[in-house]
Design a protein around this motif. Structure first.
Motif, mmCIF file in Angstrom:
data_model
loop_
_atom_site.group_PDB
_atom_site.id
_atom_site.type_symbol
_atom_site.label_atom_id
_atom_site.label_comp_id
_atom_site.label_asym_id
_atom_site.label_seq_id
_atom_site.Cartn_x
_atom_site.Cartn_y
_atom_site.Cartn_z
ATOM 1 N N ALA A 55 0.835 -1.204 0.000
ATOM 2 C CA ALA A 55 0.000 0.000 0.000
ATOM 3 C C ALA A 55 0.869 1.253 0.000
ATOM 4 O O ALA A 55 1.915 1.302 0.658
ATOM 5 C CB ALA A 55 -0.918 0.005 1.215
ATOM 6 N N ASN A 56 0.430 2.243 -0.760
ATOM 7 C CA ASN A 56 1.112 3.534 -0.794
ATOM 8 C C ASN A 56 0.537 4.399 0.330
ATOM 9 O O ASN A 56 -0.451 5.114 0.150
ATOM 10 C CB ASN A 56 0.907 4.203 -2.153
ATOM 11 C CG ASN A 56 1.535 5.586 -2.217
ATOM 12 O OD1 ASN A 56 2.547 5.834 -1.580
ATOM 13 N ND2 ASN A 56 0.915 6.477 -2.971
ATOM 14 N N ARG A 57 1.148 4.318 1.496
ATOM 15 C CA ARG A 57 0.661 5.074 2.642
ATOM 16 C C ARG A 57 1.758 5.135 3.697
ATOM 17 O O ARG A 57 2.715 4.349 3.660
ATOM 18 C CB ARG A 57 -0.597 4.431 3.231
ATOM 19 C CG ARG A 57 -0.404 3.002 3.730
ATOM 20 C CD ARG A 57 -1.737 2.328 3.962
ATOM 21 N NE ARG A 57 -1.587 0.995 4.536
ATOM 22 C CZ ARG A 57 -2.552 0.070 4.537
ATOM 23 N NH1 ARG A 57 -3.712 0.336 3.978
ATOM 24 N NH2 ARG A 57 -2.347 -1.108 5.081
ATOM 25 N N SER A 58 1.630 6.074 4.606
ATOM 26 C CA SER A 58 2.624 6.220 5.662
ATOM 27 C C SER A 58 1.929 6.385 7.005
ATOM 28 O O SER A 58 0.767 6.822 7.074
ATOM 29 C CB SER A 58 3.520 7.426 5.389
ATOM 30 O OG SER A 58 2.797 8.638 5.571
ATOM 31 N N ASP A 59 2.639 6.059 8.055
ATOM 32 C CA ASP A 59 2.084 6.236 9.400
ATOM 33 C C ASP A 59 1.812 7.709 9.683
ATOM 34 O O ASP A 59 0.856 8.055 10.383
ATOM 35 C CB ASP A 59 3.057 5.672 10.438
ATOM 36 C CG ASP A 59 3.162 4.153 10.375
ATOM 37 O OD1 ASP A 59 2.228 3.519 9.823
ATOM 38 O OD2 ASP A 59 4.177 3.606 10.837
ATOM 39 N N PHE B 159 1.507 19.251 -2.609
ATOM 40 C CA PHE B 159 2.452 18.145 -2.740
ATOM 41 C C PHE B 159 3.465 18.473 -3.826
ATOM 42 O O PHE B 159 3.105 19.006 -4.880
ATOM 43 C CB PHE B 159 1.721 16.842 -3.103
ATOM 44 C CG PHE B 159 0.726 16.400 -2.066
ATOM 45 C CD1 PHE B 159 1.130 15.648 -0.975
ATOM 46 C CD2 PHE B 159 -0.616 16.753 -2.173
ATOM 47 C CE1 PHE B 159 0.220 15.244 -0.005
ATOM 48 C CE2 PHE B 159 -1.536 16.360 -1.216
ATOM 49 C CZ PHE B 159 -1.118 15.597 -0.128
ATOM 50 N N ASP B 160 4.713 18.127 -3.566
ATOM 51 C CA ASP B 160 5.793 18.262 -4.549
ATOM 52 C C ASP B 160 5.944 16.925 -5.250
ATOM 53 O O ASP B 160 6.469 15.960 -4.676
ATOM 54 C CB ASP B 160 7.094 18.660 -3.849
ATOM 55 C CG ASP B 160 8.218 18.967 -4.833
ATOM 56 O OD1 ASP B 160 8.158 18.466 -5.978
ATOM 57 O OD2 ASP B 160 9.161 19.680 -4.456
ATOM 58 N N LEU B 161 5.466 16.829 -6.482
ATOM 59 C CA LEU B 161 5.437 15.554 -7.196
ATOM 60 C C LEU B 161 6.807 15.121 -7.698
ATOM 61 O O LEU B 161 6.958 13.989 -8.155
ATOM 62 C CB LEU B 161 4.454 15.645 -8.361
ATOM 63 C CG LEU B 161 3.014 15.976 -7.975
ATOM 64 C CD1 LEU B 161 2.160 16.169 -9.212
ATOM 65 C CD2 LEU B 161 2.418 14.907 -7.079
ATOM 66 N N VAL B 162 7.792 16.009 -7.616
ATOM 67 C CA VAL B 162 9.164 15.641 -7.989
ATOM 68 C C VAL B 162 9.854 14.936 -6.837
ATOM 69 O O VAL B 162 10.426 13.856 -6.995
ATOM 70 C CB VAL B 162 9.951 16.882 -8.438
ATOM 71 C CG1 VAL B 162 11.430 16.537 -8.645
ATOM 72 C CG2 VAL B 162 9.354 17.454 -9.717
ATOM 73 N N GLN C 24 4.730 9.962 -4.419
ATOM 74 C CA GLN C 24 3.697 9.153 -3.762
ATOM 75 C C GLN C 24 2.692 10.008 -2.978
ATOM 76 O O GLN C 24 1.750 9.478 -2.407
ATOM 77 C CB GLN C 24 4.347 8.142 -2.806
ATOM 78 C CG GLN C 24 4.929 6.925 -3.509
ATOM 79 C CD GLN C 24 6.225 7.258 -4.235
ATOM 80 O OE1 GLN C 24 7.076 7.997 -3.718
ATOM 81 N NE2 GLN C 24 6.382 6.729 -5.429
ATOM 82 N N GLU C 25 2.913 11.316 -2.921
ATOM 83 C CA GLU C 25 1.999 12.245 -2.244
ATOM 84 C C GLU C 25 1.778 11.869 -0.777
ATOM 85 O O GLU C 25 0.670 11.839 -0.267
ATOM 86 C CB GLU C 25 0.650 12.304 -2.971
ATOM 87 C CG GLU C 25 0.750 12.757 -4.412
ATOM 88 C CD GLU C 25 -0.564 12.637 -5.143
ATOM 89 O OE1 GLU C 25 -1.251 13.665 -5.275
ATOM 90 O OE2 GLU C 25 -0.905 11.527 -5.582
ATOM 91 N N LEU C 26 2.871 11.641 -0.098
ATOM 92 C CA LEU C 26 2.799 11.238 1.302
ATOM 93 C C LEU C 26 2.988 12.408 2.265
ATOM 94 O O LEU C 26 2.668 12.280 3.452
ATOM 95 C CB LEU C 26 3.860 10.170 1.587
ATOM 96 C CG LEU C 26 3.719 8.856 0.802
ATOM 97 C CD1 LEU C 26 4.880 7.921 1.099
ATOM 98 C CD2 LEU C 26 2.391 8.184 1.111
ATOM 99 N N THR C 27 3.503 13.537 1.773
ATOM 100 C CA THR C 27 3.817 14.648 2.663
ATOM 101 C C THR C 27 3.149 15.930 2.183
ATOM 102 O O THR C 27 3.504 16.475 1.139
ATOM 103 C CB THR C 27 5.340 14.876 2.740
ATOM 104 O OG1 THR C 27 5.974 13.665 3.164
ATOM 105 C CG2 THR C 27 5.669 15.990 3.723
ATOM 106 N N ASP C 28 2.179 16.391 2.942
ATOM 107 C CA ASP C 28 1.517 17.667 2.666
ATOM 108 C C ASP C 28 2.438 18.786 3.152
ATOM 109 O O ASP C 28 2.797 18.845 4.336
ATOM 110 C CB ASP C 28 0.178 17.704 3.399
ATOM 111 C CG ASP C 28 -0.587 19.001 3.206
ATOM 112 O OD1 ASP C 28 -0.126 19.860 2.427
ATOM 113 O OD2 ASP C 28 -1.644 19.151 3.841
#
Length: 520
Positions: free
Chosen positions: A250-254, A456-459, A463-467
């Motif tokens: 899964a593409n996700r983080s704690d 989100f910085d897509l570079v 994975q768009e994990l950090t807002d």
């Protein structure tokens, strides 16, 4: 000679669940082969992150903010032109097999005195398509349509039930022969109670082949498959083609779960998100989802083979796409409605068999394409005149031929999530449950009414994990993206009753037409 257009759409198919788009395990040999024969538009984005709103944008060539039917069950206004309205005057038969998720503007039809059974009434009620076989594929027990063609067909084959769509095509058998509903995801590891050749996907393919056999003259056929949308029930042998070993992490983080954006947190609380956050659910459901995709791929192959058998493959343009993706537990979410790449990015493969497209066969195009681009593209292929005062998309035909026309540098999507539980969790009124996405080469900006935006910085973070908004270090980017959103709002086409060309013709002609105002 005017080409035919075979417009194939799967429901809830993620862009990255195809072999040609990099999935390491899924088997999609037909679509992969089509990508080698045509152009794979690898960065294509929808304009509303839910079935109905996305499809209305596909069919009208207009943003959801413009046509207003941004969510399931929202009627498409009777004055909105659709693909059929553009293509039929050019001599094309425009038909549907499968799903549109369109809701009729009954109030508008009644106000104008349009008989829903008349030729015009049927076209308006069917989103501009001739309904060769309309079936949205959602037939729970409480709203069984006794005249649903697929149900009648199954009963003729011996599937005895008032609603064989549910009791056979979307249910399975337990260890003791009991019927287990596919609405419960715990059951989807078992095969559907219909033979594969009697499944929804096979049936819709049969109906599309029947249309192709009887069509005379140029046509545009929208084959709109119901799967791999839930219920995630696949017939044998596709139900166990994949296993938990084929499920990618899964593409996700704690951190996403620990401190989510308030709107995202409200969606995380939905049942589908809570359940898909569990590994045991993902490891059972995703293999079934993948099996449905491989079944879809097989039946796309049947359509391609039939075009060749009929000798019309050389004059039929094929488009394969999807209306949106599926979270499948990524970002601790299920279903759709928000703006991560898993939802808003879709597959788009175009195969133009004509010699003018020879130079681009097997190529990938990374230009920012939008779903609204298909309506003007079809109009272009059919030889029609562009209508930029109404159509907000632009034709991708030049890109498919290898040309480099001026192109957009941002894609847009908007969400009206008023009908979802998340709105009440957030304490929003229906007109406040709005969100908008601006997606450029590098940045993705999401604007929410009543809540802070996201960035989100897509570079550095594809994975768009950090807002990046909570960090407070990107104010200049936020200002730029908000300005882009404001500029987009100002560019929307609201003056649809008169063309730019007609205004140009009239400009400065008042005196010639006898209006002598301001004369001394």
């Amino acid at each position: 000679m005017k080409p035919n257009i075979l417009f194939i759409m799967a429901d809830q198919l993620r862009w990255d669940y195809l072999g040609c788009n990099g999935h390491p395990h899924i088997k999609t040999p037909v679509i992969d082969a089509l990508a080698k024969r045509g152009v794979n538009f690898t960065r294509t984005f929808i304009q509303a992150p839910v079935c109905g709103g996305s499809r209305m944008s596909f069919y009208t060539g207009r943003y959801a903010e413009s046509h207003g039917a941004g969510y399931n069950g929202y009627p498409l206004r009777i004055d909105e032109k659709t693909m059929g309205d553009y293509l039929r005057p050019l001599g094309m038969r425009v038909a549907l097999v499968g799903k549109t998720h369109m809701t009729v503007d009954n109030e508008g039809m009644a106000r104008l005195g349009i008989d829903p059974n008349s030729d015009v009434g049927v076209q308006v009620a069917q989103c501009g398509f001739e309904p060769y076989e309309r079936d949205d594929g959602l037939h729970p027990d409480q709203s069984v349509d006794p005249n649903l063609a697929y149900n009648k067909w199954l009963r003729q084959l011996g599937y005895r039930s008032d609603n064989p769509w549910h009791d056979f095509a979307n249910s399975v058998e337990g260890d003791n022969g009991e019927v287990l509903s596919g609405w419960a995801m715990r059951n989807v590891g078992r095969p559907a109670r219909v033979k594969e050749e009697h499944s929804e996907t096979a049936y819709m393919t049969d109906r599309a082949i029947s249309f192709i056999d009887e069509a005379d003259g140029p046509w545009c056929l929208h084959v709109s498959y119901i799967k791999p949308h839930w219920p995630y029930v696949a017939p044998a042998p596709y139900h166990d083609m994949y296993s938990a070993r084929d499920v990618i992490p899964a593409n996700r983080s704690d951190a996403e779960k620990a401190s989510p954006h308030p709107v995202v947190a409200a969606f995380m609380a939905h049942d589908e998100s809570v359940n898909f956050s569990r590994d045991e659910v993902r490891e059972l459901v995703i293999p079934a989802y993948m099996g449905l995709i491989s079944q879809f791929d097989h039946h796309v192959g049947r359509l391609v083979a039939h075009l060749e058998k009929r000798g019309i493959a050389d004059n039929t343009i094929i488009v394969v796409t999807s209306d949106h993706g599926d979270y499948l537990g990524d970002h601790w979410l299920g279903e759709k409605d928000l703006f991560h790449e898993e939802i808003v990015r879709i597959p788009m493969i175009v195969v133009d068999p004509r010699p003018s497209a020879n130079a681009t066969r097997g190529s990938k195009v990374d230009a920012l394409v939008e779903a609204i681009d298909l309506a003007p593209t079809f109009l272009d292929w059919a030889g029609g005149e562009a209508e930029p005062h109404r159509l907000e998309g632009r034709s991708v035909a030049p890109l498919a031929r290898g040309e480099t026309p001026p192109w957009r540098d941002a894609a847009f999507c908007d969400s009206d999530f008023a009908p979802r539980h998340a709105r009440r969790t957030l304490g929003l009124q229906p007109d406040q449950a709005r969100a908008y996405m601006v997606r450029t080469e590098r940045w993705k900006y999401v604007f929410y009414e009543e809540y802070p935006p996201q960035l989100f910085d897509l570079v550095t973070d594809p994975q768009e994990l950090t807002d990046l908004v909570p960090g407070g270090k990107h104010e200049s980017v936020l200002i730029e993206m908000e300005q882009r959103l404001f500029a987009w709002f100002r560019s929307l086409r609201s003056r649809v009753g008169i063309s730019d060309a007609e205004i140009e013709r009239r400009t400065g002609s008042a005196k010639k037409r006898g209006y002598l105002f301001g004369v001394w």
